[in-house]
Design a protein around this motif. Structure first.
Motif, PDB file in Angstrom:
ATOM      1  N   GLY A  75       0.806  -1.219   0.000  1.00 42.90           N
ATOM      2  CA  GLY A  75       0.000   0.000   0.000  1.00 42.90           C
ATOM      3  C   GLY A  75       0.838   1.268   0.000  1.00 42.90           C
ATOM      4  N   GLY A 128      -8.294   2.443   1.763  1.00 42.16           N
ATOM      5  CA  GLY A 128      -7.265   2.350   0.739  1.00 42.16           C
ATOM      6  C   GLY A 128      -6.518   3.630   0.414  1.00 42.16           C
ATOM      7  N   GLN A 154      -7.228  -3.297  -3.697  1.00 43.40           N
ATOM      8  CA  GLN A 154      -8.032  -2.191  -3.158  1.00 43.40           C
ATOM      9  C   GLN A 154      -7.163  -0.978  -2.809  1.00 43.40           C
ATOM     10  OE1 GLN A 154      -7.473  -1.904   0.318  1.00 43.40           O
ATOM     11  NE2 GLN A 154      -9.275  -0.953   1.237  1.00 43.40           N
ATOM     12  N   ARG A 155      -5.861  -1.160  -2.656  1.00 46.04           N
ATOM     13  CA  ARG A 155      -4.993  -0.032  -2.275  1.00 46.04           C
ATOM     14  C   ARG A 155      -3.600  -0.097  -2.890  1.00 46.04           C
ATOM     15  NH1 ARG A 155      -5.395  -4.019   0.757  1.00 46.04           N
ATOM     16  NH2 ARG A 155      -3.639  -4.933   1.838  1.00 46.04           N
TER      17      ARG A 155
END
Ligand SMILES: [Zn+2]
Length: 267
Positions: free
Chosen positions: A46, A201, A77-78
Motif C-alpha cells: 500500500g 485504501g 483495493q490499495r
C-alpha cells in the motif's frame, strides 16, 4: 551531499524532467542528483505502490524493491502499482513491470525475499536511502536497525484503518531512531494488522505520497527534514498533526549504552 556525476542532462532527460528542471530548487543539477540516487523501498504494498510510482516518475536512477509476496486479489483495493492480471505473480516483478512502462530510463532492482538478519546488510548496503513501507513489525524494526548500523537515512510510514504516521530517521547523525519512539515491537497478538482491522485504501496513497516527497527532499537537501518530527494523519477528521520527537538516551539501539549491537530477526 555527493557531487553530481555529470554537468548536463541529455535532451531526452531535459524533456522528461522539464517540470522539475524548471524549478529553481531542483534545476538540472538537482535532477542529476536524483538520477544518481539509489533508493531501496521495503515492501511493494500500500505504501510502496505510490512511493515507487512517484520515485520512478521523478527519475530516481536506481530503485530497489524488497518483497517476498505475490499479488493477491485483496491487495488491489490499495496497492495501485499492481493490476488484476498480475494476481499470483511476484510483487517485485509486477511492480518492476509497471515502473518500466512509466520510466524505462531508470534501473529497477528486484529483491524477491524477506529482509532478514542474514541478508539485510548485503541488500541495504548499496543504497543511499531506504523507505520503510513494510506491513509488519519484524521488518520495521529490522529496517530501522540496519539503517542505523549502515548510516542510511530512513523515511518511514505506517498505516492502520483511517490513520497514518510519517517520520524520517537519521539517528547516526541526529534525531531519534524508530526505537527511541517505540523501543520494542508490541505483542503481536495485540497489534492490529490491516488484514484483520482493515485499511481505508486511499490513506495508503496519502502517506506513500508524503514518503516519496520526503525522499526527494532528502536527496536534494530541500526544505525542512522530518527528522525529529512525527506527523500523524487522521483521514476521518482530515487533519495532520506534527509532534516533536527526540533521541532517547536509553534507546537500546542508538542510546548511550546500547544493548542492540547487530541486526537480529527475532526482535
Ligand atoms: Zn534510538
Amino acid at each position: 551531499m555527493k557531487t553530481p556525476s555529470r554537468e548536463d542532462l541529455t535532451d531526452r532527460e531535459l524533456e522528461r524532467y522539464a517540470r522539475h528542471v524548471i524549478l529553481d530548487e531542483v534545476g538540472e543539477e538537482g535532477q542529476i542528483r536524483l538520477l544518481d540516487a539509489k533508493v531501496l523501498v521495503v515492501g511493494a504494498g500500500g505504501l510502496g505502490s505510490p512511493v515507487l510510482l512517484y520515485l520512478a516518475a521523478a527519475g530516481i536512477g536506481t530503485l530497489g524493491i524488497v518483497d517476498f509476496d505475490t499479488v493477491d486479489m485483496t491487495n488491489l483495493q490499495r496497492q495501485i502499482i499492481h493490476s488484476t492480471d498480475e494476481i499470483g505473480e511476484p510483487k517485485v516483478r509486477s511492480a518492476a513491470d509497471r515502473l518500466e512502462l512509466l520510466n524505462p530510463e531508470i534501473e529497477v532492482v528486484q529483491h524477491r525475499t524477506r529482509l532478514n538478519a542474514e541478508n539485510a546488510k548485503e541488500i541495504v548496503g548499496p543504497y543511499d536511502l531506504v523507505v520503510d513501507g513494510s506491513d509488519n513489525f519484524t521488518a520495521r524494526y529490522l529496517t530501522n536497525d540496519i539503517c542505523f548500523f549502515l548510516k542510511k537515512p530512513l523515511v518511514s510510514a505506517a498505516l492502520v484503518r483511517f490513520e497514518g504516521q510519517l517520520s524520517t530517521f537519521k539517528a547516526h547523525q541526529e534525531g531519534p531512531c524508530y526505537r527511541c519512539l517505540f523501543p520494542h515491537p508490541p505483542d503481536p497478538t495485540l497489534v492490529p494488522r490491516c488484514d484483520t482491522v482493515g485499511i481505508f485504501g486511499a490513506v495508503a496513497g496519502v502517506l506513500g505520497t508524503l514518503q516519496a516527497t520526503e525522499v526527494l527532499k532528502e536527496i536534494l537537501g530541500l526544505g525542512t527534514s522530518m527528522v525529529g518530527r512525527l506527523m500523524l494523519y487522521d483521514a476521518l477528521d482530515q487533519t495532520f498533526r506534527t509532534v516533536k520527537t527526540a533521541k532517547d538516551p536509553g534507546c537500546p539501539l542508538c542510546g548511550e549504552t546500547p544493548t542492540i549491537t547487530e541486526v537480529t530477526s527475532a526482535d
